[in-house]
Design a protein around this motif. Structure first.
Motif, PDB file in Angstrom:
ATOM      1  N   TYR A   1      22.425  16.851 -29.553  1.00  0.00           N
ATOM      2  CA  TYR A   1      21.527  16.005 -30.321  1.00  0.00           C
ATOM      3  C   TYR A   1      20.743  16.830 -31.340  1.00  0.00           C
ATOM      4  O   TYR A   1      20.172  17.865 -30.997  1.00  0.00           O
TER       5      TYR A   1
ATOM      6  N   THR B   1      19.425  13.037 -24.513  1.00  0.00           N
ATOM      7  CA  THR B   1      18.342  12.155 -24.948  1.00  0.00           C
ATOM      8  C   THR B   1      17.051  12.410 -24.176  1.00  0.00           C
ATOM      9  O   THR B   1      15.973  12.488 -24.743  1.00  0.00           O
ATOM     10  N   TYR B   2      17.145  12.536 -22.860  1.00  0.00           N
ATOM     11  CA  TYR B   2      15.962  12.664 -22.020  1.00  0.00           C
ATOM     12  C   TYR B   2      15.599  14.122 -21.770  1.00  0.00           C
ATOM     13  O   TYR B   2      15.279  14.522 -20.664  1.00  0.00           O
ATOM     14  N   ASN B   3      15.659  14.902 -22.831  1.00  0.00           N
ATOM     15  CA  ASN B   3      15.269  16.302 -22.747  1.00  0.00           C
ATOM     16  C   ASN B   3      14.313  16.629 -23.875  1.00  0.00           C
ATOM     17  O   ASN B   3      14.254  15.928 -24.890  1.00  0.00           O
TER      18      ASN B   3
ATOM     19  N   ASN C   1      10.658   6.580 -21.607  1.00  0.00           N
ATOM     20  CA  ASN C   1      10.004   7.827 -21.244  1.00  0.00           C
ATOM     21  C   ASN C   1       9.032   8.191 -22.351  1.00  0.00           C
ATOM     22  O   ASN C   1       9.034   7.579 -23.427  1.00  0.00           O
TER      23      ASN C   1
ATOM     24  N   GLN D   1       7.111  11.768 -24.179  1.00  0.00           N
ATOM     25  CA  GLN D   1       6.970  13.213 -24.247  1.00  0.00           C
ATOM     26  C   GLN D   1       5.662  13.542 -24.970  1.00  0.00           C
ATOM     27  O   GLN D   1       5.185  12.780 -25.799  1.00  0.00           O
TER      28      GLN D   1
ATOM     29  N   PHE E   1       7.037  21.399 -27.224  1.00  0.00           N
ATOM     30  CA  PHE E   1       7.086  20.481 -26.086  1.00  0.00           C
ATOM     31  C   PHE E   1       6.123  20.914 -24.996  1.00  0.00           C
ATOM     32  O   PHE E   1       6.040  22.101 -24.641  1.00  0.00           O
TER      33      PHE E   1
ATOM     34  N   GLN F   1       7.272  15.840 -20.144  1.00  0.00           N
ATOM     35  CA  GLN F   1       7.905  14.517 -20.248  1.00  0.00           C
ATOM     36  C   GLN F   1       7.540  13.705 -19.000  1.00  0.00           C
ATOM     37  O   GLN F   1       7.558  14.227 -17.886  1.00  0.00           O
TER      38      GLN F   1
ATOM     39  N   VAL G   1       8.494   9.991 -17.032  1.00  0.00           N
ATOM     40  CA  VAL G   1       9.565   8.996 -16.990  1.00  0.00           C
ATOM     41  C   VAL G   1       9.210   7.787 -16.123  1.00  0.00           C
ATOM     42  O   VAL G   1       9.530   6.649 -16.466  1.00  0.00           O
TER      43      VAL G   1
ATOM     44  N   LEU H   1      10.366   6.873 -26.242  1.00  0.00           N
ATOM     45  CA  LEU H   1      11.721   6.361 -26.438  1.00  0.00           C
ATOM     46  C   LEU H   1      11.716   4.889 -26.024  1.00  0.00           C
ATOM     47  O   LEU H   1      11.573   4.565 -24.848  1.00  0.00           O
TER      48      LEU H   1
ATOM     49  N   THR I   1      18.134   3.885 -26.639  1.00  0.00           N
ATOM     50  CA  THR I   1      18.118   4.349 -28.016  1.00  0.00           C
ATOM     51  C   THR I   1      17.965   5.858 -28.023  1.00  0.00           C
ATOM     52  O   THR I   1      17.526   6.447 -27.046  1.00  0.00           O
ATOM     53  N   TYR I   2      18.324   6.467 -29.107  1.00  0.00           N
ATOM     54  CA  TYR I   2      18.169   7.910 -29.261  1.00  0.00           C
ATOM     55  C   TYR I   2      16.990   8.257 -30.160  1.00  0.00           C
ATOM     56  O   TYR I   2      16.752   9.409 -30.448  1.00  0.00           O
TER      57      TYR I   2
ATOM     58  N   TYR J   1      13.313   8.689 -31.009  1.00  0.00           N
ATOM     59  CA  TYR J   1      11.944   8.837 -30.539  1.00  0.00           C
ATOM     60  C   TYR J   1      10.975   8.383 -31.625  1.00  0.00           C
ATOM     61  O   TYR J   1      11.179   8.675 -32.811  1.00  0.00           O
TER      62      TYR J   1
END
Lengths: 112, 112
Positions: A31, A97-99, B31, B33, B45, B48, B50, B92, B97-98, B100
């Motif tokens: 990504y 995606t979830y990183n 989620n 971040q 970062f 995160q 969830v 998200l 979806t991708y 953010y």
């Protein structure tokens, strides 16, 4: 690992000129994202890619184009630069995606 | 369109005081971040979240995700000058979806 690298660091364009902002990552992330950040504002997604050969529009794609021919590279093309494109451009990459997203140092672009 | 708002926009605190920033989404998030951006730097970062109602701690930082997964908060206990920067949330949205969506950010200034 160098992480995410962006070139150039700074650039001044005249109205109507074109340029390509380079982004490379050496973490083998699928990504990749391009964001722009206007002064004092949050980040807005321009384009993103989920793998080589796959790209899609983000929130503010007008005036930009992208390509993703390899996993490592995700260049952003500005055609016919306008003053409204004056901004700081960040490239980011993520394994899934979830990183977390790993950001490059940014390119500061001024269009006069 | 989908929006993520953060309050306050700015916060000045004396060193040693606590600080909280709130993130509110117009839609349910899968989620969220949190990122920190130092002046002139790129977003880095932090964490995160969830799960609904999730709470995570990192030393003096406490992160919460609301039960409805539409809001989140970051609380810093006993701020230090090294906490200076802008804190962003990025969510998200459902469905899958991708893309953010970044919040508007809270700029923290710590006075020694």
């Amino acid at each position: 690992n160098a992480g995410v690298t962006q070139t150039p660091k700074f650039r001044i364009l005249k109205i109507g000129q074109s340029m390509t902002l380079q982004c490379t990552q050496d973490m083998n992330h699928n990504y990749m994202y391009w964001y722009r950040q206007d002064p004092g504002m949050g980040l807005k997604l321009i384009y993103y890619s989920v793998g080589a050969g796959i790209t899609d529009k983000g929130e503010v794609p007008n005036g930009y184009n992208v390509s993703r021919s390899t996993t490592e590279d995700f260049p952003l093309r500005l055609e016919l630069a306008a003053p409204s494109q004056t901004s700081v451009y960040f490239c980011a990459s993520s394994p899934r995606t979830y990183n977390e997203q790993f950001f490059g140092p940014g390119t500061r672009l001024t269009v006069l | 369109g989908q929006q993520v708002m953060q309050i306050p926009q700015y916060q000045h605190v004396q060193e040693g005081e606590d600080f909280t920033t709130y993130c509110n989404s117009s839609t349910t998030l899968s989620n969220i971040q949190w990122y920190k951006q130092r002046p002139g730097g790129h977003p880095v970062f932090l964490i995160q979240l969830v799960k609904s109602g999730e709470v995570k701690k990192q030393k003096r930082l406490t992160f919460q995700f609301g039960e409805a997964k539409k809001n989140s908060s970051l609380h810093i206990t006993a701020t230090q000058t090294t906490d200076v920067g802008t804190y962003f949330c990025a969510g998200l949205p459902y469905p899958g979806t991708y893309k953010y969506i970044f919040g508007t950010g809270t700029r923290l200034k710590v006075l020694a």
